[in-house]
Design a protein around this motif. Structure first.
Motif, PDB file in Angstrom:
ATOM      1  N   THR A 195       0.856  -1.185   0.000  1.00  0.00           N
ATOM      2  CA  THR A 195       0.000   0.000   0.000  1.00  0.00           C
ATOM      3  C   THR A 195       0.893   1.237   0.000  1.00  0.00           C
ATOM      4  N   SER A 196       0.309   2.415  -0.173  1.00  0.00           N
ATOM      5  CA  SER A 196       1.145   3.618  -0.285  1.00  0.00           C
ATOM      6  C   SER A 196       1.395   4.312   1.050  1.00  0.00           C
ATOM      7  N   GLY A 197       0.359   4.372   1.890  1.00  0.00           N
ATOM      8  CA  GLY A 197       0.487   5.127   3.129  1.00  0.00           C
ATOM      9  C   GLY A 197       0.412   6.630   2.927  1.00  0.00           C
ATOM     10  N   THR A 198       0.135   7.072   1.686  1.00  0.00           N
ATOM     11  CA  THR A 198       0.103   8.506   1.381  1.00  0.00           C
ATOM     12  C   THR A 198      -1.189   8.940   0.691  1.00  0.00           C
ATOM     13  N   LEU A 199      -2.130   8.021   0.528  1.00  0.00           N
ATOM     14  CA  LEU A 199      -3.339   8.311  -0.246  1.00  0.00           C
ATOM     15  C   LEU A 199      -4.552   8.415   0.681  1.00  0.00           C
ATOM     16  N   TYR A 200      -4.837   9.615   1.116  1.00  0.00           N
ATOM     17  CA  TYR A 200      -5.992   9.847   1.999  1.00  0.00           C
ATOM     18  C   TYR A 200      -7.287   9.813   1.189  1.00  0.00           C
ATOM     19  N   PRO A 201      -8.359   9.131   1.657  1.00  0.00           N
ATOM     20  CA  PRO A 201      -8.477   8.377   2.901  1.00  0.00           C
ATOM     21  C   PRO A 201      -8.351   6.866   2.706  1.00  0.00           C
ATOM     22  N   ALA A 202      -7.699   6.437   1.642  1.00  0.00           N
ATOM     23  CA  ALA A 202      -7.578   5.005   1.378  1.00  0.00           C
ATOM     24  C   ALA A 202      -6.482   4.356   2.202  1.00  0.00           C
ATOM     25  N   SER A 203      -5.322   5.034   2.264  1.00  0.00           N
ATOM     26  CA  SER A 203      -4.147   4.473   2.941  1.00  0.00           C
ATOM     27  C   SER A 203      -3.250   5.629   3.372  1.00  0.00           C
ATOM     28  N   TYR A 204      -3.184   5.897   4.678  1.00  0.00           N
ATOM     29  CA  TYR A 204      -2.425   7.054   5.150  1.00  0.00           C
ATOM     30  C   TYR A 204      -2.091   6.896   6.631  1.00  0.00           C
ATOM     31  N   TYR A 231       4.844  12.135 -10.194  1.00  0.00           N
ATOM     32  CA  TYR A 231       5.287  12.199  -8.809  1.00  0.00           C
ATOM     33  C   TYR A 231       5.583  10.774  -8.328  1.00  0.00           C
ATOM     34  N   GLY A 232       6.378  10.684  -7.278  1.00  0.00           N
ATOM     35  CA  GLY A 232       6.601   9.389  -6.650  1.00  0.00           C
ATOM     36  C   GLY A 232       5.528   9.146  -5.606  1.00  0.00           C
ATOM     37  N   ASN A 233       5.884   8.469  -4.531  1.00  0.00           N
ATOM     38  CA  ASN A 233       4.920   8.153  -3.479  1.00  0.00           C
ATOM     39  C   ASN A 233       4.782   9.348  -2.532  1.00  0.00           C
ATOM     40  N   THR A 234       4.075  10.376  -3.011  1.00  0.00           N
ATOM     41  CA  THR A 234       3.962  11.611  -2.242  1.00  0.00           C
ATOM     42  C   THR A 234       2.546  11.824  -1.743  1.00  0.00           C
ATOM     43  N   THR A 235       2.358  12.732  -0.815  1.00  0.00           N
ATOM     44  CA  THR A 235       1.064  12.941  -0.186  1.00  0.00           C
ATOM     45  C   THR A 235       0.169  13.865  -1.016  1.00  0.00           C
ATOM     46  N   ASN A 236      -1.140  13.826  -0.704  1.00  0.00           N
ATOM     47  CA  ASN A 236      -2.124  14.574  -1.486  1.00  0.00           C
ATOM     48  C   ASN A 236      -1.846  16.069  -1.546  1.00  0.00           C
TER      49      ASN A 236
END
Length: 295
Positions: free
Chosen positions: A51-60, A179-184
């Protein structure tokens, strides 16, 4: 002559047996591969999830917390719980996430992943646990100069390079700023400050992003709503037993209201576990409609 016929019949019989044997061996290998994925999970008592951990609200990661959360994350946690498994999340960007599924570094991936025909050739999907459609974030004051889809030509679209959303942007003539694995907030700020012009993505994710950053000069374009989507867990093609187990639990979660409860928690009261009632056109239909109106 009779002897020759007998010999030929014997040879044909041997060939038929050989073919059947080869088929059984192939089927046995496939079944063994299926069993190996699931047996390894049961043996370790743990399922690994990309998972990414950076995709609100799916994975963060909620502010001030080092524990990952989100709709997709909590769905997977509940699946693991019902299968009596521990769950380990491994974060990465989208490309590496899919590669990790293929090479076995993770057992499955969950990150608002849409079901596409192209990916079906390489991966197995669970039953869907989220339904949505595609929209476009643009600048609020001038809609980024986009009045029709033809206006996307030459515009800059923020996104990860190989996602379906970026492919739509490219198809419509936009230049994808990858972009890479960056936040919203990074994506959204760049539309606000003019580094990019638009973001094509999921409607529910974009709606919540607007709420999270009300000071940004951004909005969802009012004229573009297309490509109804279904999102699911993604697995390797040789994990049919794992898919069977995941599908069984997802069915139970849908039936007992768990998916609805999780959805409302993360999507501001909306139930994304059910398909939208309105008719959503495909991108092809929307393009054709605009072409007809321009004639």
């Amino acid at each position: 002559m009779k002897k020759r016929i007998i010999i030929l019949c014997s040879l044909l019989f041997v060939l038929v047996l050989s073919a059947c044997g080869a088929s059984e061996v192939k089927e046995g290998h496939e079944q063994a591969a299926d069993d190996k994925v699931w047996e390894n999970i049961k043996e370790t008592g743990k399922i690994t999830v990309g998972t990414s951990g950076t995709l609100y609200p799916a994975s963060y990661y909620p502010e001030g917390s080092d524990e990952i959360s989100g709709y997709d994350v909590e769905v997977v946690k509940e699946i693991a719980k019902r299968l009596n498994l521990e769950v380990e999340f491994k974060t990465s960007d989208f490309n590496n996430m899919l590669a990790s599924v293929q090479n076995g570094r993770v057992d499955l991936a969950a990150n608002d992943i849409g079901i596409t025909e192209e990916r079906k050739e390489k991966f197995a999907y669970s039953e869907p646990y989220k339904y949505s459609y595609t929209t476009m974030i643009v600048r609020k004051d001038d809609l980024s100069g986009i009045e029709s889809l033809s206006d996307l030509k030459g515009k800059k679209a923020g996104g990860e390079a190989t996602t379906g959303y970026s492919k739509i942007a490219e198809r419509l003539g936009a230049e994808v700023v990858a972009y890479g694995n960056t936040t919203n907030d990074v994506y959204l700020r760049d539309v606000d400050n003019g580094r990019t012009d638009l973001i094509i993505n999921d409607y529910y994710l974009q709606s919540l992003a607007l709420q999270a950053f009300p000071d940004f000069n951004i909005t969802i374009h009012p004229d573009f709503k297309f490509d109804g989507s279904a999102n699911a867990v993604i697995m390797s093609n040789d994990a049919s037993e794992l898919k069977k187990q995941v599908d069984k639990v997802l069915g139970e979660m849908k039936e007992d209201g768990t998916l609805t409860e999780l959805s409302k928690k993360f999507f501001d009261g909306a139930d994304v576990s059910k398909e939208p009632e309105e008719d959503i056109p495909s991108i092809d239909e929307l393009v054709q409609q605009q072409e007809d109106e321009a004639k």
